[in-house]
Motif scaffolding. Structure first.
Motif, PDB file in Angstrom:
ATOM      1  N   PRO A  15       0.838  -1.213   0.000  1.00  0.00           N
ATOM      2  CA  PRO A  15       0.000   0.000   0.000  1.00  0.00           C
ATOM      3  C   PRO A  15       0.869   1.259   0.000  1.00  0.00           C
ATOM      4  CG  PRO A  15      -0.827  -1.602   1.577  1.00  0.00           C
ATOM      5  CD  PRO A  15       0.493  -2.129   1.103  1.00  0.00           C
ATOM      6  N   VAL A  16       0.429   2.245  -0.756  1.00  0.00           N
ATOM      7  CA  VAL A  16       1.170   3.505  -0.852  1.00  0.00           C
ATOM      8  C   VAL A  16       0.658   4.451   0.234  1.00  0.00           C
ATOM      9  CG1 VAL A  16       1.722   5.484  -2.300  1.00  0.00           C
ATOM     10  CG2 VAL A  16       1.525   3.203  -3.332  1.00  0.00           C
ATOM     11  N   PRO A  17       1.482   4.808   1.204  1.00  0.00           N
ATOM     12  CA  PRO A  17       1.032   5.690   2.288  1.00  0.00           C
ATOM     13  C   PRO A  17       0.695   7.088   1.769  1.00  0.00           C
ATOM     14  CG  PRO A  17       3.094   4.570   2.852  1.00  0.00           C
ATOM     15  CD  PRO A  17       2.871   4.361   1.398  1.00  0.00           C
ATOM     16  N   MET A  18      -0.330   7.702   2.348  1.00  0.00           N
ATOM     17  CA  MET A  18      -0.689   9.063   1.953  1.00  0.00           C
ATOM     18  C   MET A  18       0.421  10.047   2.322  1.00  0.00           C
ATOM     19  SD  MET A  18      -3.362   9.053   0.185  1.00  0.00           S
ATOM     20  CE  MET A  18      -3.411  10.830   0.066  1.00  0.00           C
ATOM     21  N   ALA A  19       1.195   9.720   3.348  1.00  0.00           N
ATOM     22  CA  ALA A  19       2.320  10.594   3.695  1.00  0.00           C
ATOM     23  C   ALA A  19       3.313  10.669   2.539  1.00  0.00           C
ATOM     24  CB  ALA A  19       3.007  10.083   4.960  1.00  0.00           C
ATOM     25  N   LEU A  20       3.555   9.548   1.861  1.00  0.00           N
ATOM     26  CA  LEU A  20       4.440   9.547   0.696  1.00  0.00           C
ATOM     27  C   LEU A  20       3.822  10.374  -0.428  1.00  0.00           C
ATOM     28  CD1 LEU A  20       6.381   6.558  -0.795  1.00  0.00           C
ATOM     29  CD2 LEU A  20       5.009   8.004  -2.282  1.00  0.00           C
ATOM     30  N   THR A 612      12.041 -14.671  -6.304  1.00  0.00           N
ATOM     31  CA  THR A 612      12.525 -13.288  -6.219  1.00  0.00           C
ATOM     32  C   THR A 612      11.339 -12.345  -6.073  1.00  0.00           C
ATOM     33  OG1 THR A 612      14.461 -13.809  -7.584  1.00  0.00           O
ATOM     34  CG2 THR A 612      13.823 -11.496  -7.441  1.00  0.00           C
ATOM     35  N   PRO A 613      11.425 -11.337  -5.208  1.00  0.00           N
ATOM     36  CA  PRO A 613      10.314 -10.388  -5.055  1.00  0.00           C
ATOM     37  C   PRO A 613      10.000  -9.662  -6.357  1.00  0.00           C
ATOM     38  CG  PRO A 613      11.886 -10.172  -3.251  1.00  0.00           C
ATOM     39  CD  PRO A 613      12.525 -11.070  -4.254  1.00  0.00           C
ATOM     40  N   VAL A 614       8.717  -9.627  -6.724  1.00  0.00           N
ATOM     41  CA  VAL A 614       8.280  -8.982  -7.962  1.00  0.00           C
ATOM     42  C   VAL A 614       7.104  -8.058  -7.665  1.00  0.00           C
ATOM     43  CG1 VAL A 614       7.377  -9.297 -10.294  1.00  0.00           C
ATOM     44  CG2 VAL A 614       9.002 -10.956  -9.355  1.00  0.00           C
ATOM     45  N   TRP A 615       7.216  -6.808  -8.074  1.00  0.00           N
ATOM     46  CA  TRP A 615       6.080  -5.879  -8.083  1.00  0.00           C
ATOM     47  C   TRP A 615       5.603  -5.772  -9.530  1.00  0.00           C
ATOM     48  CZ3 TRP A 615       7.112  -0.949  -4.653  1.00  0.00           C
ATOM     49  CH2 TRP A 615       7.569  -1.353  -3.396  1.00  0.00           C
ATOM     50  N   VAL A 640       8.811   5.399  -6.127  1.00  0.00           N
ATOM     51  CA  VAL A 640       9.468   5.974  -4.954  1.00  0.00           C
ATOM     52  C   VAL A 640       9.475   4.963  -3.811  1.00  0.00           C
ATOM     53  CG1 VAL A 640       9.328   7.780  -3.198  1.00  0.00           C
ATOM     54  CG2 VAL A 640       8.925   8.352  -5.603  1.00  0.00           C
ATOM     55  N   LEU A 641       8.349   4.288  -3.609  1.00  0.00           N
ATOM     56  CA  LEU A 641       8.265   3.276  -2.558  1.00  0.00           C
ATOM     57  C   LEU A 641       9.253   2.140  -2.814  1.00  0.00           C
ATOM     58  CD1 LEU A 641       6.634   2.595   0.002  1.00  0.00           C
ATOM     59  CD2 LEU A 641       5.040   1.326  -1.453  1.00  0.00           C
ATOM     60  N   PHE A 642       9.358   1.717  -4.074  1.00  0.00           N
ATOM     61  CA  PHE A 642      10.299   0.661  -4.441  1.00  0.00           C
ATOM     62  C   PHE A 642      11.735   1.094  -4.169  1.00  0.00           C
ATOM     63  CE2 PHE A 642      12.853  -1.755  -7.564  1.00  0.00           C
ATOM     64  CZ  PHE A 642      12.436  -3.052  -7.280  1.00  0.00           C
ATOM     65  N   MET A 643      12.045   2.350  -4.501  1.00  0.00           N
ATOM     66  CA  MET A 643      13.392   2.860  -4.261  1.00  0.00           C
ATOM     67  C   MET A 643      13.688   2.949  -2.770  1.00  0.00           C
ATOM     68  SD  MET A 643      13.545   5.797  -7.240  1.00  0.00           S
ATOM     69  CE  MET A 643      15.197   6.346  -6.836  1.00  0.00           C
TER      70      MET A 643
END
Length: 652
Positions: A15-20, A612-615, A640-643
């Motif tokens: 989940p992408v945080p609203m803070a990000l 291997t982790p995959v998005w 950005v979250l991935f980085m």
């Protein structure tokens, strides 16, 4: 948390945080303007722009310098290409496709009523080529003769039995947009690489480009009355080395053809062909970079030529009669593009991109030298784009001693001391080039995360000569991947860069490169982001749209040849997916006609099966890259979250 919209398929992405979102959001609001056309009689521009709050760009009327934009097109699909009726500007013709399919259709927009009328067969992919000059109104005549448009079209796979064609033809059409039902086919040409680029002063002949590959093309002359065509350059039966030829304009007297070619050297030069004798004059041999002819004044006395000087677009003016360079004034700082003369005033429109902003439009009066700004790039409140870090050229030696270069934007040392993580962003094409300009959203990586951005131009990139351009063709494909290996070596020698924290990304062919780096140098990177990338060359060539297939075979290799097929299978990332040990993020549009979404699905499944982790992010209403802002925003937040979870963490 930010919920993805209904058109996004999200797998493995936290989940992408609203803070990000709140910290990143302002970096998604940069907006520039693209030049599209001049009004034929008035001093006003047709431009493409995305309004605040809008999802996609549309066409607008710009009535004067710094004036408000008047919307002309609307809808949920982007519109960025169009052309005024060259007689009176009472209507315009524009291109539009659906859902990222790139199956462009032509439409007439009547400016008085705003009525939109389709032009052409819907089961074909269409492109605006050129307008005929037309005769002036005869004395006593009630009106001018109608404007006539030359366009091209290719069939789409969806109309073919089984979804694939063994061969494709390009049709050249002549149409009065006010009477589209009376359009006439001028020629049907073999292959998918044809385009009409210039029309003779008497409207009897068309100069055609036949694109074969980035290293090879031809100029043909088409008689519009008979449909007969003949090859001009290279001369039929010539045994000279392959070269690129692009016709630009006929001279006003009809005796000469202006074109560009690399036939006599490494770079594209401005040349003139004498149509009677066949003699060729070289005009820009003093410019040691690729040049292209962008525009010609209505009377043919002045040419606007764009030179690609190490990734920076620069303007050169040439006398259209003598084809000799003339002085030009100083322009605003940045890379120049989108050159176009006004047919009546002779003003030259141009766009400037630089580190402080995208798509700023200007005009130049060649007689007086006056430069006037027409648009201002938009930057969100609280961001001073003039302070963004500037790009610089870096160079390194590859495995075989070949010099490779790229653009680097370093994170501000005062705010981010010590060794900085690196994002390597590889362009597509592969015949593309990373050029000077605005870093856009990537400024967030640099200014807020302290990441240094490197955009390399590996072998096979355009802009560095025809030999360099061909160094990755066919069996030499992986040499370009080794150029990135050499870049990783170079990063390890830099006191301000952290070789243990490197992330690789790229789009289209750059997506393939990011996957290839992940299979060849997995132990030297933190992860990779693949955007609409090729995962297996054979399945790609089998499934890409038919009008592109033969053109891509010249670059990548013909999979119908057993030796080449074996080579393509051997080097494809899908074949070597077991070597990918670092996290991977795959981004794809469902309607991509170039790199089908199945390329993404198969690499996701294979890497995921290896543990291997995959998005995975897929947009159901996009094609070769995300063009709708709401989709591009979610992609950016997820990147950005991935980085944050890979690149910005200290590596073991």
């Amino acid at each position: 948390m930010l919920a993805p919209n209904a058109n996004l398929v999200v797998q493995g992405i936290p989940p992408v945080p609203m803070a990000l979102v709140n910290s990143v959001q302002r970096y998604t609001e940069f907006r520039g303007t693209s030049f599209v056309d001049w009004h034929p009689n008035q001093r006003e521009m047709l431009v493409a722009h995305r309004l605040a709050g809008a999802s996609v760009p549309q066409l607008f009327r710009l009535s004067g310098p710094m004036a408000d934009l008047e919307p002309l097109t609307e809808g949920n699909e982007p519109v960025t290409r169009g052309s005024y009726d060259p007689r009176d500007g009472h209507y315009l013709v524009f291109q539009r496709s659906s859902g990222g399919s790139e199956a462009d259709q032509l439409y007439r927009l009547d400016l008085d009523t705003r009525l939109v009328t389709p032009i052409g067969e819907p089961n074909e992919r269409h492109a605006i080529n050129v307008w005929l000059h037309g005769e002036e109104r005869a004395p006593g005549a009630a009106s001018k003769p109608p404007a006539r448009l030359v366009s091209s079209s290719v069939p789409l796979d969806r109309t073919a039995e089984g979804g694939k064609r063994a061969s494709v033809d390009t049709s050249i059409w002549l149409t009065d947009p006010l009477k589209p039902e009376e359009r006439r086919k001028l020629a049907e040409l073999p292959g998918g690489g044809w385009e009409a680029t210039a029309v003779s002063p008497d409207d009897r002949q068309l100069a055609l480009t036949r694109y074969i590959s980035a290293n090879e093309s031809e100029i043909w002359l088409l008689d519009m009355a008979s449909g007969q065509r003949r090859q001009l350059l290279p001369a039929a039966g010539a045994t000279a080395a392959k070269a690129s030829y692009t016709p630009a304009a006929f001279q006003p007297d009809g005796k000469g053809l202006i074109f560009t070619s690399d036939r006599d050297g490494e770079f594209q030069e401005l040349m003139r062909l004498d149509l009677a004798s066949g003699a060729v004059t070289r005009a820009s041999r003093h410019i040691h970079w690729d040049v292209s002819v962008s525009s010609q004044t209505e009377d043919g006395t002045l040419l606007a030529v764009l030179a690609n000087e190490d990734g920076m677009g620069t303007l050169h003016l040439f006398d259209g009669r003598t084809v000799s360079e003339v002085p030009q004034p100083k322009l605003p700082e940045g890379t120049v593009a989108q050159l176009h003369f006004h047919p009546a005033t002779r003003e030259l429109a141009f766009a400037v991109n630089n580190s402080a902003g995208p798509g700023q439009l200007y005009s130049l009066n060649p007689a007086s030298g006056q430069v006037q700004q027409w648009t201002q790039a938009f930057a969100p409140e609280g961001l001073d784009a003039s302070k963004f870090a500037r790009q610089q050229i870096v160079r390194w030696k590859s495995f075989d001693g070949l010099g490779i270069s790229g653009l680097i934007t370093r994170a501000p040392a005062a705010r981010f001391p010590g060794k900085r993580p690196v994002l390597i962003d590889i362009h597509g094409g592969p015949e593309g080039q990373s050029e000077f300009g605005f870093n856009g959203r990537a400024n967030y990586f640099i200014d807020e995360l302290g990441v240094t951005l490197i955009r390399p131009n590996v072998r096979g990139s355009s802009g560095y000569g025809k030999t360099f351009l061909a160094l990755d063709n066919g069996f030499k494909r992986e040499d370009s991947v080794k150029d990135i290996g050499a870049l990783l070596d170079w990063i390890a020698t830099q006191p301000d860069l952290d070789a243990s924290r490197v992330l690789v990304t790229g789009g289209s062919y750059g997506g393939y490169m990011s996957l290839a780096v992940a299979t060849n140098y997995s132990d030297r990177i933190a992860g990779n982001i693949d955007v609409v990338g090729i995962s297996h060359f054979v399945t790609f060539l089998n499934n890409t749209e038919s009008y592109r297939r033969d053109l891509r075979r010249v670059e990548y290799g013909d999979e119908r040849d057993p030796a080449m097929k074996a080579h393509l299978e051997q080097i494809s990332p899908l074949t070597n997916a077991a070597k990918i040990h670092k996290p991977i993020f795959v981004i794809q549009g469902k309607n991509d006609p170039r790199v089908p979404y199945t390329e993404a699905e198969q690499i996701v499944a294979k890497v995921r099966a290896n543990g291997t982790p995959v998005w995975y992010l897929r947009a159901e209403n996009e094609g070769h890259g995300f063009r709708r802002k709401e989709n591009a925003d979610y992609q950016f937040y997820a990147m950005v979250l991935f980085m944050q979870q890979t690149l910005l963490k200290p590596q073991p």
